[in-house]
Scaffold this active site. Structure first.
Site, PDB file in Angstrom:
ATOM      1  N   ARG A   1      35.461   1.278  56.390  1.00 28.02           N
ATOM      2  CA  ARG A   1      36.386   2.196  56.294  1.00 28.02           C
ATOM      3  C   ARG A   1      36.017   2.935  55.077  1.00 28.02           C
ATOM      4  NH1 ARG A   1      42.226   0.047  54.298  1.00 28.02           N
ATOM      5  NH2 ARG A   1      41.428  -0.460  52.211  1.00 28.02           N
TER       6      ARG A   1
ATOM      7  N   THR B   1      39.320   8.801  53.102  1.00 24.41           N
ATOM      8  CA  THR B   1      40.076   9.183  54.155  1.00 24.41           C
ATOM      9  C   THR B   1      40.981   8.004  54.994  1.00 24.41           C
ATOM     10  OG1 THR B   1      38.400   8.811  55.689  1.00 24.41           O
ATOM     11  CG2 THR B   1      38.571  11.042  54.739  1.00 24.41           C
TER      12      THR B   1
ATOM     13  N   ASP C   1      39.601  -8.420  49.087  1.00 24.03           N
ATOM     14  CA  ASP C   1      38.895  -7.670  49.960  1.00 24.03           C
ATOM     15  C   ASP C   1      38.208  -9.027  50.706  1.00 24.03           C
ATOM     16  OD1 ASP C   1      36.123  -6.900  51.033  1.00 24.03           O
ATOM     17  OD2 ASP C   1      36.979  -4.920  50.294  1.00 24.03           O
TER      18      ASP C   1
ATOM     19  N   ASP D   1      34.312  -8.974  50.323  1.00 22.52           N
ATOM     20  CA  ASP D   1      33.759  -9.404  49.195  1.00 22.52           C
ATOM     21  C   ASP D   1      34.165 -10.968  48.894  1.00 22.52           C
ATOM     22  OD1 ASP D   1      33.028  -6.780  48.580  1.00 22.52           O
ATOM     23  OD2 ASP D   1      34.778  -6.343  47.347  1.00 22.52           O
TER      24      ASP D   1
END
Length: 211
Positions: free
Chosen positions: A103, A107, A202, A205
């Site tokens: 991603r 944006t 995340d 991560d």
């Protein structure tokens, strides 16, 4: 689009530990593996089978085996890779493809940087693996990728989903294909950084560390 939320105490227990910020990566990876196996049980309820004749030690019997063409499991890299073993544990004969997407944090659009998939997916049941269904952009791009190759039966397996992302996927799919989404939970919302709330952070991560 069909949505299935796995309502089971073991799912809820494992998800609670995943959410805990103090859960270390090795434990996180183990729990993702276990949780995905539970989700895979729900996701494969409609897997295609064929009738076969066998001989038991007692008599002849009729049973079922997975039909051809074999289903294909597609983890979305990198975080989806942590879900692969849990899925293939229930579908060991499935083929495995890979789709690299990330991603754009500005944006929020999905960028495809790698793929290892058959050119023709006609007649194949496809299982997409992505831990977090947040904005829906990555999953929509992945589904579109499969549909362009002829797939019409797609099941996405996610740990968590946000209502906003589910809406995006539903609006994209419409009546174009048979798409299901299987999740451990639907959370409250997205925050201003497009993270799921309360979420678990995340997933990539937490699985593999910050790169």
């Amino acid at each position: 689009m069909r949505l299935h939320v796995a309502d089971h105490p073991l799912v809820a227990h494992k998800l609670t530990v995943l959410r805990d910020r103090n859960t270390p990566s090795p434990t996180f990876r183990l729990l993702v593996d276990e949780l995905v196996t539970l989700l895979a049980y729900e996701a494969t309820r409609d897997v295609h089978t064929r009738t076969v004749e066998i001989e038991t030690p007692v008599t002849a019997a009729q049973g079922v085996k997975l039909a051809y063409p074999r289903p294909i499991v597609v983890p979305i890299l990198r975080a989806g890779l942590g879900m692969l073993d849990g899925m293939t544990r229930l579908l060991p004969t499935a083929e495995v493809g890979f789709l690299g997407m990330q991603r754009d944090e500005t944006t929020l659009e999905a960028i495809t940087y790698a793929n290892r998939l058959p050119e023709d997916l006609s007649g194949r049941q496809c299982f997409l693996l992505d831990p977090m269904l947040a904005t829906g952009g990555t999953l929509v791009a992945a589904i579109d990728y499969l549909l362009q190759r002829g797939a019409r039966d797609v099941t996405a397996v996610c740990l968590l989903a946000a209502p906003e992302g589910l809406k995006v996927v539903e609006e994209f799919v419409g009546d174009r294909a048979d798409v299901s989404v299987v999740v451990a939970a639907v959370d409250e919302r997205l925050n201003d950084k497009a993270y799921i709330v309360p979420g678990l952070g995340d997933a990539g991560d937490r699985l593999y560390g910050i790169v």
